[in-house]
Design a protein around this motif. Structure first.
Motif, mmCIF file in Angstrom:
data_model
loop_
_atom_site.group_PDB
_atom_site.id
_atom_site.type_symbol
_atom_site.label_atom_id
_atom_site.label_comp_id
_atom_site.label_asym_id
_atom_site.label_seq_id
_atom_site.Cartn_x
_atom_site.Cartn_y
_atom_site.Cartn_z
ATOM 1 N N ASP A 19 -3.641 -32.509 -23.192
ATOM 2 C CA ASP A 19 -2.669 -33.544 -22.825
ATOM 3 C C ASP A 19 -1.741 -33.108 -21.691
ATOM 4 O O ASP A 19 -0.534 -33.382 -21.714
ATOM 5 N N GLY A 20 -2.303 -32.383 -20.730
ATOM 6 C CA GLY A 20 -1.520 -31.982 -19.563
ATOM 7 C C GLY A 20 -0.735 -30.695 -19.716
ATOM 8 O O GLY A 20 -0.147 -30.203 -18.749
ATOM 9 N N HIS A 21 -0.708 -30.105 -20.898
ATOM 10 C CA HIS A 21 0.026 -28.859 -21.110
ATOM 11 C C HIS A 21 -0.795 -27.682 -20.574
ATOM 12 O O HIS A 21 -1.949 -27.501 -20.952
ATOM 13 N N LYS A 22 -0.186 -26.866 -19.715
ATOM 14 C CA LYS A 22 -0.908 -25.755 -19.101
ATOM 15 C C LYS A 22 -0.739 -24.434 -19.848
ATOM 16 O O LYS A 22 -1.245 -23.402 -19.429
ATOM 17 N N ASN A 23 0.004 -24.459 -20.952
ATOM 18 C CA ASN A 23 0.169 -23.226 -21.733
ATOM 19 C C ASN A 23 -0.681 -23.242 -22.996
ATOM 20 O O ASN A 23 -0.549 -22.384 -23.859
ATOM 21 N N THR A 24 -1.560 -24.246 -23.100
ATOM 22 C CA THR A 24 -2.410 -24.315 -24.284
ATOM 23 C C THR A 24 -3.752 -24.938 -23.910
ATOM 24 O O THR A 24 -3.836 -25.750 -22.983
ATOM 25 N N GLY A 25 -4.794 -24.510 -24.608
ATOM 26 C CA GLY A 25 -6.126 -25.036 -24.348
ATOM 27 C C GLY A 25 -7.138 -24.390 -25.277
ATOM 28 O O GLY A 25 -6.788 -23.552 -26.120
ATOM 29 N N ILE A 26 -8.387 -24.775 -25.132
ATOM 30 C CA ILE A 26 -9.448 -24.253 -25.985
ATOM 31 C C ILE A 26 -10.078 -23.023 -25.345
ATOM 32 O O ILE A 26 -10.396 -23.019 -24.151
ATOM 33 N N TYR B 280 1.349 -11.503 -14.118
ATOM 34 C CA TYR B 280 2.144 -11.358 -15.327
ATOM 35 C C TYR B 280 1.235 -10.992 -16.498
ATOM 36 O O TYR B 280 0.077 -11.417 -16.564
ATOM 37 N N ILE B 281 1.788 -10.204 -17.426
ATOM 38 C CA ILE B 281 1.097 -9.930 -18.679
ATOM 39 C C ILE B 281 1.420 -11.073 -19.629
ATOM 40 O O ILE B 281 2.590 -11.391 -19.870
ATOM 41 N N VAL B 282 0.392 -11.714 -20.151
ATOM 42 C CA VAL B 282 0.582 -12.876 -21.019
ATOM 43 C C VAL B 282 0.093 -12.550 -22.422
ATOM 44 O O VAL B 282 -0.996 -12.008 -22.610
ATOM 45 N N MET B 283 0.915 -12.874 -23.406
ATOM 46 C CA MET B 283 0.541 -12.722 -24.809
ATOM 47 C C MET B 283 0.364 -14.111 -25.398
ATOM 48 O O MET B 283 1.213 -14.994 -25.217
ATOM 49 N N GLY B 284 -0.749 -14.335 -26.081
ATOM 50 C CA GLY B 284 -0.986 -15.633 -26.692
ATOM 51 C C GLY B 284 -1.517 -15.503 -28.100
ATOM 52 O O GLY B 284 -1.920 -14.418 -28.530
ATOM 53 N N TYR B 285 -1.497 -16.609 -28.821
ATOM 54 C CA TYR B 285 -2.029 -16.606 -30.180
ATOM 55 C C TYR B 285 -3.007 -17.763 -30.332
ATOM 56 O O TYR B 285 -3.128 -18.624 -29.442
ATOM 57 N N TYR C 129 7.080 -11.182 -31.697
ATOM 58 C CA TYR C 129 6.013 -12.174 -31.647
ATOM 59 C C TYR C 129 4.836 -11.789 -32.539
ATOM 60 O O TYR C 129 4.158 -12.663 -33.086
ATOM 61 N N TYR C 130 4.599 -10.494 -32.694
ATOM 62 C CA TYR C 130 3.581 -10.075 -33.661
ATOM 63 C C TYR C 130 3.972 -10.556 -35.051
ATOM 64 O O TYR C 130 3.144 -11.061 -35.805
ATOM 65 N N LYS C 131 5.250 -10.395 -35.386
ATOM 66 C CA LYS C 131 5.726 -10.834 -36.708
ATOM 67 C C LYS C 131 5.582 -12.344 -36.839
ATOM 68 O O LYS C 131 5.208 -12.854 -37.912
ATOM 69 N N PHE C 132 5.864 -13.078 -35.773
ATOM 70 C CA PHE C 132 5.719 -14.529 -35.789
ATOM 71 C C PHE C 132 4.295 -14.931 -36.156
ATOM 72 O O PHE C 132 4.086 -15.809 -36.995
ATOM 73 N N ILE C 133 3.308 -14.283 -35.565
ATOM 74 C CA ILE C 133 1.908 -14.605 -35.851
ATOM 75 C C ILE C 133 1.579 -14.297 -37.305
ATOM 76 O O ILE C 133 0.879 -15.065 -37.973
ATOM 77 N N MET C 134 2.099 -13.200 -37.816
ATOM 78 C CA MET C 134 1.856 -12.865 -39.216
ATOM 79 C C MET C 134 2.535 -13.873 -40.150
ATOM 80 O O MET C 134 1.966 -14.262 -41.179
ATOM 81 N N ASP C 135 3.741 -14.321 -39.785
ATOM 82 C CA ASP C 135 4.437 -15.324 -40.596
ATOM 83 C C ASP C 135 3.643 -16.628 -40.636
ATOM 84 O O ASP C 135 3.524 -17.269 -41.687
ATOM 85 N N CYS C 136 3.099 -17.024 -39.483
ATOM 86 C CA CYS C 136 2.282 -18.237 -39.435
ATOM 87 C C CYS C 136 1.067 -18.099 -40.350
ATOM 88 O O CYS C 136 0.703 -19.031 -41.073
ATOM 89 N N LYS D 201 -2.582 -20.632 -27.340
ATOM 90 C CA LYS D 201 -1.265 -21.013 -26.833
ATOM 91 C C LYS D 201 -0.522 -19.775 -26.355
ATOM 92 O O LYS D 201 -0.449 -18.763 -27.055
ATOM 93 N N GLU D 202 0.028 -19.856 -25.142
ATOM 94 C CA GLU D 202 0.829 -18.756 -24.614
ATOM 95 C C GLU D 202 2.104 -18.618 -25.439
ATOM 96 O O GLU D 202 2.733 -19.605 -25.812
ATOM 97 N N LEU D 203 2.481 -17.372 -25.693
ATOM 98 C CA LEU D 203 3.645 -17.100 -26.531
ATOM 99 C C LEU D 203 4.719 -16.326 -25.778
ATOM 100 O O LEU D 203 5.919 -16.541 -25.963
ATOM 101 N N TYR D 204 4.291 -15.411 -24.896
ATOM 102 C CA TYR D 204 5.233 -14.516 -24.222
ATOM 103 C C TYR D 204 4.582 -14.028 -22.944
ATOM 104 O O TYR D 204 3.390 -13.725 -22.923
ATOM 105 N N PHE D 205 5.349 -13.975 -21.858
ATOM 106 C CA PHE D 205 4.815 -13.394 -20.630
ATOM 107 C C PHE D 205 5.932 -12.638 -19.913
ATOM 108 O O PHE D 205 7.113 -12.974 -20.012
#
Length: 205
Positions: free
Chosen positions: A34-41, A108-113, A69-76, A51-55
């Motif tokens: 839907d036009g979002h450039k920080n998320t995709g398949i 940039y270094i990009v971290m995603g989940y 952010y590692y903790k965030f992924i574990m919480d999810c 989805k991009e989480l941190y860069f």
């Protein structure tokens, strides 16, 4: 020291079986974004929503942010609200596997989940493209949405940005899936009482 913090955190995440992958150049399909450039398949062992989480640049890269952010992924990954309401409708929280993706984007270094690819449509799409279905089922969907607010609040999960694009409904199984997640959702349990303001927005759908 930074090295000791890194080692200690690494031991914790290893026990949690959190996998870290480095893919220098991600191939992302934006056709469902839907036009979002920080998320995709993206495709790994199967298709996932990425989805991009941190860069950050190399100079500003922060271990403290990284561990948050590692903790965030574990919480999810630990949050499970799956519930069947007498076969009438079901609730689901989007599945987030214990995988972290690092890549390079514009120096940039990009971290995603990753998130599961959820079957169904957003409430917004159903309202606009399946109007007859919406008219016949909107009260059922609203009931499921109110239940979602209650269950997320019971789990001390703060709903940061509620709108009809952040929840999906499967018209075949009557399953409501919450797909919008924020780091703040897990770090501010003292604010979860604000979730009940969402009930008014649901009534107006």
């Amino acid at each position: 020291s930074t090295q000791s913090r890194s080692s200690a955190a690494s031991d914790v995440y290893k026990r949690q079986s959190l996998e870290t992958l480095f893919i220098r150049s991600l191939k992302i399909d934006y056709s469902l974004s839907d036009g979002h450039k920080n998320t995709g398949i993206i495709k790994l062992d199967r298709s996932y929503f990425y989805k991009e989480l941190y860069f950050a640049s190399v100079e500003t890269f922060s271990y403290e942010s990284l561990f948050k952010y590692y903790k965030f992924i574990m919480d999810c990954n630990k949050l499970n609200i799956d519930k069947d309401y007498d076969g009438i409708y079901k609730l689901h929280f989007v599945t987030v596997p214990l995988k972290v993706i690092f890549s390079i984007k514009n120096d940039y270094i990009v971290m995603g989940y990753l998130m599961e690819v959820v079957e169904g449509h957003t409430i917004r799409k159903i309202k606009t493209q399946f109007l007859e279905y919406w008219k016949l089922n909107k009260e059922l969907i609203k009931t499921a949405l109110h239940s979602l607010v209650e269950v997320l609040t019971e789990n001390q999960f703060l709903i940061v940005d509620f709108n009809d694009d952040n929840v999906m409904w499967n018209m075949q199984t009557n399953t409501l899936t919450y797909i919008d997640i924020s780091v703040r959702s897990f770090t501010r349990p003292d604010e979860v009482y604000n979730n009940y303001s969402v009930d008014g927005a649901i009534d107006k759908l």
